[in-house]
Design an enzyme around this catalytic site. Sequence first.
Site, PDB file in Angstrom:
ATOM      1  N   GLU A   1       0.860  -1.260  -0.038  1.00 30.68           N
ATOM      2  CA  GLU A   1      -0.127   0.153   0.218  1.00 30.68           C
ATOM      3  C   GLU A   1       0.827   1.206   0.024  1.00 30.68           C
ATOM      4  O   GLU A   1       1.869   1.371   0.551  1.00 30.68           O
ATOM      5  CB  GLU A   1      -0.771  -0.010   1.189  1.00 30.68           C
ATOM      6  CG  GLU A   1      -1.895  -0.974   1.335  1.00 30.68           C
ATOM      7  CD  GLU A   1      -2.671  -0.961   2.758  1.00 30.68           C
ATOM      8  OE1 GLU A   1      -2.628   0.079   3.329  1.00 30.68           O
ATOM      9  OE2 GLU A   1      -3.025  -2.062   2.872  1.00 30.68           O
TER      10      GLU A   1
ATOM     11  N   CYS B   1       3.305   8.421   1.711  1.00 33.54           N
ATOM     12  CA  CYS B   1       3.452   7.750   2.613  1.00 33.54           C
ATOM     13  C   CYS B   1       3.614   6.070   2.262  1.00 33.54           C
ATOM     14  O   CYS B   1       2.848   5.280   1.618  1.00 33.54           O
ATOM     15  CB  CYS B   1       2.511   7.305   3.878  1.00 33.54           C
ATOM     16  SG  CYS B   1       2.521   5.983   5.042  1.00 33.54           S
TER      17      CYS B   1
ATOM     18  N   CYS C   1       4.879  -7.266   8.074  1.00 35.05           N
ATOM     19  CA  CYS C   1       5.732  -6.809   9.023  1.00 35.05           C
ATOM     20  C   CYS C   1       6.142  -7.991  10.094  1.00 35.05           C
ATOM     21  O   CYS C   1       4.956  -8.624  10.415  1.00 35.05           O
ATOM     22  CB  CYS C   1       5.388  -5.338   9.612  1.00 35.05           C
ATOM     23  SG  CYS C   1       6.166  -4.590  11.068  1.00 35.05           S
TER      24      CYS C   1
ATOM     25  N   CYS D   1       3.116  -5.287  16.567  1.00 30.97           N
ATOM     26  CA  CYS D   1       2.643  -4.144  17.535  1.00 30.97           C
ATOM     27  C   CYS D   1       0.999  -4.595  17.453  1.00 30.97           C
ATOM     28  O   CYS D   1       0.302  -4.675  16.517  1.00 30.97           O
ATOM     29  CB  CYS D   1       2.551  -2.905  17.090  1.00 30.97           C
ATOM     30  SG  CYS D   1       4.301  -2.307  17.046  1.00 30.97           S
TER      31      CYS D   1
ATOM     32  N   CYS E   1      -1.748  -2.715  15.368  1.00 34.40           N
ATOM     33  CA  CYS E   1      -1.481  -2.348  13.934  1.00 34.40           C
ATOM     34  C   CYS E   1      -2.059  -3.590  12.885  1.00 34.40           C
ATOM     35  O   CYS E   1      -1.650  -4.851  13.128  1.00 34.40           O
ATOM     36  CB  CYS E   1      -0.024  -2.257  13.872  1.00 34.40           C
ATOM     37  SG  CYS E   1       0.491  -1.809  12.279  1.00 34.40           S
TER      38      CYS E   1
ATOM     39  N   CYS F   1      -2.196   2.426   7.161  1.00 32.44           N
ATOM     40  CA  CYS F   1      -1.751   1.251   6.236  1.00 32.44           C
ATOM     41  C   CYS F   1      -2.064   0.047   6.822  1.00 32.44           C
ATOM     42  O   CYS F   1      -2.257  -0.165   7.919  1.00 32.44           O
ATOM     43  CB  CYS F   1      -0.161   1.812   6.148  1.00 32.44           C
ATOM     44  SG  CYS F   1       0.006   2.485   4.667  1.00 32.44           S
TER      45      CYS F   1
HETATM   46  N1  SAH Z   1       7.328   0.198  11.423  1.00 39.38           N
HETATM   47  C1  SAH Z   1       7.230   1.516  11.689  1.00 39.38           C
HETATM   48  C2  SAH Z   1       6.674   2.467  10.450  1.00 39.38           C
HETATM   49  C3  SAH Z   1       5.218   1.925  10.006  1.00 39.38           C
HETATM   50  S1  SAH Z   1       3.761   2.172  11.108  1.00 39.38           S
HETATM   51  C4  SAH Z   1       7.014   2.113  12.983  1.00 39.38           C
HETATM   52  O1  SAH Z   1       6.503   1.510  13.739  1.00 39.38           O
HETATM   53  O2  SAH Z   1       6.983   3.380  13.231  1.00 39.38           O
HETATM   54  C5  SAH Z   1       3.487   3.843  11.094  1.00 39.38           C
HETATM   55  C6  SAH Z   1       2.791   4.544  12.238  1.00 39.38           C
HETATM   56  O3  SAH Z   1       1.490   4.155  12.567  1.00 39.38           O
HETATM   57  C7  SAH Z   1       3.493   4.028  13.607  1.00 39.38           C
HETATM   58  O4  SAH Z   1       3.608   5.113  14.386  1.00 39.38           O
HETATM   59  C8  SAH Z   1       2.537   2.903  14.082  1.00 39.38           C
HETATM   60  O5  SAH Z   1       2.842   2.757  15.359  1.00 39.38           O
HETATM   61  C9  SAH Z   1       1.326   3.729  13.694  1.00 39.38           C
HETATM   62  N2  SAH Z   1      -0.031   2.871  13.722  1.00 39.38           N
HETATM   63  C10 SAH Z   1      -0.046   1.441  13.488  1.00 39.38           C
HETATM   64  N3  SAH Z   1      -1.293   1.057  13.721  1.00 39.38           N
HETATM   65  C11 SAH Z   1      -2.109   2.185  14.194  1.00 39.38           C
HETATM   66  C12 SAH Z   1      -3.410   2.267  14.614  1.00 39.38           C
HETATM   67  N4  SAH Z   1      -4.262   1.313  14.385  1.00 39.38           N
HETATM   68  N5  SAH Z   1      -3.915   3.421  14.789  1.00 39.38           N
HETATM   69  C13 SAH Z   1      -2.851   4.439  14.868  1.00 39.38           C
HETATM   70  N6  SAH Z   1      -1.758   4.449  14.329  1.00 39.38           N
HETATM   71  C14 SAH Z   1      -1.056   3.243  14.151  1.00 39.38           C
END
Ligand code: SAH
Length: 347
Positions: A90, A103, A110, A114, A117, A329
């Site tokens: 994406e 972006c 990944c 987390c 996510c 994303c």
């Molecule tokens: N792996 C990297 C970049 C990709 S995630 C990182 O962790 O920074 C990009 C951002 O989106 C990160 O800050 C991540 O924690 C956040 N993110 C992921 N899922 C989310 C959600 N459901 N709501 C808000 N932010 C989210």
Amino acid sequence: MTDIKSMTREELADALSAMGEPSFRAKQVFSWLHGGARSFDEMSNISKPLRAKFAERFYITAPTAVRKQVSRLDGTIKYLWELRDGNCIETVLMSYHHGNTVCISTQVGCRMGCRFCASTVAGKVRDLAPSEMLDQVLFTQIDSGREISNIVLMGIGEPTDNLDNVLRFLELVNHPEGMNIGMRHISLSTCGVVPGIDRLAEQGLQLTLSVSLHAPDSETRSRIMPVNNAYDVDELFAACHRYFRKTGRRISFEYAMIDGVNDSDAQADLLAKKIRGMPGHVNLIPLNDVVESEFKPSRRVAAFQKRLESHGLTATVRRSLGGDIDASCGQLRRKEMQERGERGKEA
Ligand code: SAH
């Protein structure tokens, strides 16, 4: 076969000179590739026999847009690209008054896990090549007709888990004969992989480092981010302080506000205490509701922001774009994978 668009300008010059070509040839080819040529046949200032010779040795990556969603609310565009091997990634294009930000994803899936996510639900499939990162910028610009001024590495994937390719991508996209996007217009976001942050600091790049913090204490952070078990909050802050000392660049801390998990005043106080000593900026993100996740958006975003500001920190609340198109994303790719899975079952 070699992925020609992943080659640096110098590598391309060496490879073509080894084929007996004059030095201006590399300049021509580089400029075609970085202008979005999808095949050697488009390179009209290169003879047909030479194009055929190139096509025997090199391939040119060029993704196809399998889905494109345009937000009716704010014009945000989300692309789902299909890569050469059938994998999908994406890219999101956001337009602000100061320019167009893309972006991009750095991996297919990944492995950071987390809990809130969508990108990590099915794990990591593979790393993206430098060319595949560049293509997201290039073909988003070509398809949308909007000139890209800023790049954030905040899509699917963990950039520090694919750092060699990411650094090469940065060199390519920054090249004056290519897209020529300045490092100061690029942000790289990490979930907090300490050796990756240290390696980045050594590069001395002028980009902005974003750290996805999401909690100032290890107990909470381990609950939502498994990476914290490898590098805990205090090791992470130590790396951030080192990064600032080495580069002089202000770090941006990402903080997704989760109801009842990380949104207390005590956590705001602790966060302020840990950032003290460097000019940090906190970006509060209203949590995107992900179907697979147990977590819900916080209702204390404004109060938390005020509390941080009372400690002298700058804290902003990220404006949410593309709310009508699953623009965060991981969500669109999940949807496509599920539908392909269902189609596969029917067949
Ligand atoms: N792996 C990297 C970049 C990709 S995630 C990182 O962790 O920074 C990009 C951002 O989106 C990160 O800050 C991540 O924690 C956040 N993110 C992921 N899922 C989310 C959600 N459901 N709501 C808000 N932010 C989210």
